[in-house]
Scaffold this motif. Structure first.
Motif, PDB file in Angstrom:
ATOM      1  N   LEU A  26       0.839  -1.200   0.000  1.00 38.35           N
ATOM      2  CA  LEU A  26       0.000   0.000   0.000  1.00 38.35           C
ATOM      3  C   LEU A  26       0.877   1.256   0.000  1.00 38.35           C
ATOM      4  CD1 LEU A  26      -2.797   1.265   0.118  1.00 38.35           C
ATOM      5  CD2 LEU A  26      -2.749   0.993   2.607  1.00 38.35           C
ATOM      6  N   MET A  27       1.960   1.240   0.801  1.00 39.96           N
ATOM      7  CA  MET A  27       2.864   2.392   0.786  1.00 39.96           C
ATOM      8  C   MET A  27       3.471   2.597  -0.595  1.00 39.96           C
ATOM      9  SD  MET A  27       6.492   3.216   2.665  1.00 39.96           S
ATOM     10  CE  MET A  27       7.384   2.725   1.182  1.00 39.96           C
ATOM     11  N   ALA A  66       2.257   1.710  -3.447  1.00 38.54           N
ATOM     12  CA  ALA A  66       1.214   2.195  -4.360  1.00 38.54           C
ATOM     13  C   ALA A  66       0.967   3.689  -4.152  1.00 38.54           C
ATOM     14  CB  ALA A  66      -0.079   1.410  -4.148  1.00 38.54           C
ATOM     15  N   HIS A  67       0.964   4.138  -2.898  1.00 35.50           N
ATOM     16  CA  HIS A  67       0.740   5.554  -2.601  1.00 35.50           C
ATOM     17  C   HIS A  67       1.863   6.437  -3.148  1.00 35.50           C
ATOM     18  CE1 HIS A  67      -2.199   4.834   1.011  1.00 35.50           C
ATOM     19  NE2 HIS A  67      -2.819   4.875  -0.151  1.00 35.50           N
ATOM     20  N   VAL A  68       3.112   6.046  -2.912  1.00 39.89           N
ATOM     21  CA  VAL A  68       4.215   6.904  -3.375  1.00 39.89           C
ATOM     22  C   VAL A  68       4.328   6.876  -4.897  1.00 39.89           C
ATOM     23  CG1 VAL A  68       5.452   6.746  -1.188  1.00 39.89           C
ATOM     24  CG2 VAL A  68       6.019   5.141  -3.018  1.00 39.89           C
ATOM     25  N   ALA A 112       1.713   6.617  -6.915  1.00 45.11           N
ATOM     26  CA  ALA A 112       0.631   7.503  -7.368  1.00 45.11           C
ATOM     27  C   ALA A 112       1.013   8.971  -7.213  1.00 45.11           C
ATOM     28  CB  ALA A 112      -0.643   7.202  -6.583  1.00 45.11           C
ATOM     29  N   ARG A 113       1.877   9.254  -6.240  1.00 44.04           N
ATOM     30  CA  ARG A 113       2.340  10.621  -6.019  1.00 44.04           C
ATOM     31  C   ARG A 113       3.388  11.026  -7.058  1.00 44.04           C
ATOM     32  NH1 ARG A 113       4.671  10.587  -0.532  1.00 44.04           N
ATOM     33  NH2 ARG A 113       2.588  10.858   0.325  1.00 44.04           N
ATOM     34  N   ALA A 121       9.111   4.206  -4.935  1.00 44.32           N
ATOM     35  CA  ALA A 121       8.285   2.998  -5.080  1.00 44.32           C
ATOM     36  C   ALA A 121       9.138   1.815  -5.534  1.00 44.32           C
ATOM     37  CB  ALA A 121       7.159   3.256  -6.074  1.00 44.32           C
ATOM     38  N   VAL A 135      -6.696  -2.714  -2.187  1.00 40.81           N
ATOM     39  CA  VAL A 135      -5.322  -2.456  -2.644  1.00 40.81           C
ATOM     40  C   VAL A 135      -5.191  -2.783  -4.124  1.00 40.81           C
ATOM     41  CG1 VAL A 135      -2.878  -3.090  -2.366  1.00 40.81           C
ATOM     42  CG2 VAL A 135      -4.347  -2.841  -0.338  1.00 40.81           C
ATOM     43  N   LEU A 167      -6.620   0.027  -6.067  1.00 41.13           N
ATOM     44  CA  LEU A 167      -5.760   1.207  -6.003  1.00 41.13           C
ATOM     45  C   LEU A 167      -4.596   1.078  -6.988  1.00 41.13           C
ATOM     46  CD1 LEU A 167      -5.122   3.886  -4.432  1.00 41.13           C
ATOM     47  CD2 LEU A 167      -3.646   2.498  -2.969  1.00 41.13           C
TER      48      LEU A 167
END
Length: 274
Positions: A164-165, A167-169, A171-172, A178, A269, A272
């Motif tokens: 999840l981390m 995926a978040h970074v 997406a940023r 990542a 997840v 996402l």
């Protein structure tokens, strides 16, 4: 009568023998414990020299680790790494890692059971003036495999959290971060979970070690699909492949050991990542 067919000692064997000589000649050194590939019988020409040097308590602050190690062979590099260990490179490019500990720290070896396996304590114990080290490492001779159900549950948590981390970074737009997270945070628990499922836990502390020899070719291929360059599209592909494999491994663990798989979270997840 001499045995002319005896294999000449390797560079590592010669350096281990030199370490024994240097340690025995220094009365401040109480004991020396070798670890890593030497202690598991897997050492080869590319292996490091890894050792705990236990210094008698009254001399613990007085022994200069760098000077001590330089007596083995000329050093081309010596520094204290981020784990507080003296890391060295000898003149022949052999690497070494040396922990200098007070003799009283030998008592802490009892806490290593289940994490460190020393199948042949006699090979691991290089010097032992008092007998304390030999006694302390004896229980590590028996291999203690990880307890499947709680270990699988913990690894599944790691995989969901770190994926999840990543995926978040991603997406940023932090592609490099990542990419690094996949290799350093996601891959180790993923490889531990696949080792747990395949009954191949001998290289538990470093689960990528001897991966190609330890695991079926299909698992090696699945792992390879989780890697790639740091180009954005490749990181996204690797992340998607990694998470798909993590979900399959989690389901397999759930069925085998009755571990609860958080399918709702896993599905979110997946969405996402896209």
């Amino acid at each position: 009568m001499h045995d002319h067919h005896r294999t000449p000692p390797t560079a590592l064997e010669r350096r281990v023998e030199r370490l024994r000589e240097v340690a025995e000649a220094d009365p401040r050194v109480e004991a020396v414990l070798l670890y890593g590939s030497w202690s598991t019988g897997e050492a080869d020409a590319l292996s490091d020299l890894d050792a705990y040097v236990y210094v008698a308590d009254e001399h613990a602050g007085a022994l200069d680790g760098r000077e001590f190690v330089s007596r083995l062979a000329p050093l081309r590099l010596a520094y204290t790494n981020l784990f507080g260990i003296l890391a060295v490179v000898f003149d022949d490019l052999m690497r070494g890692e040396f922990h200098f500990e007070p003799g009283s720290a030998i008592a802490e070896i009892g806490t290593w059971k289940g994490m460190i396996h020393l199948p042949d304590p006699d090979t691991a114990v290089l010097v032992d003036r008092t007998g304390r080290l030999t006694e302390a490492v004896r229980p590590l001779a028996g291999f203690v495999p990880p307890d499947p159900a709680p270990t699988a549950e913990q690894l599944m948590g790691e995989l969901a959290n770190w994926t999840l981390m990543a995926a978040h970074v991603l997406a940023r737009g932090e592609t490099a971060r990542a990419h690094a997270a996949l290799a350093t945070m996601v891959s180790p628990p993923q490889l531990k979970l696949v080792r747990l499922l395949r009954g191949s836990t001998a290289h538990w502390l470093t689960p990528s070690r001897a991966l190609e020899a330890d695991l079926p070719a299909l698992d090696v291929a699945r792992h390879t699909a989780t890697t790639g360059t740091a180009a954005p599209e490749e990181v996204h592909r690797a992340l998607a492949n990694s998470w798909a494999w993590s979900r399959e491994l989690a389901r397999e663990a759930g069925q085998r050991w009755g571990v609860d798989v958080p399918e709702d979270l896993h599905e979110d997840v997946t969405k996402l990542i896209g």
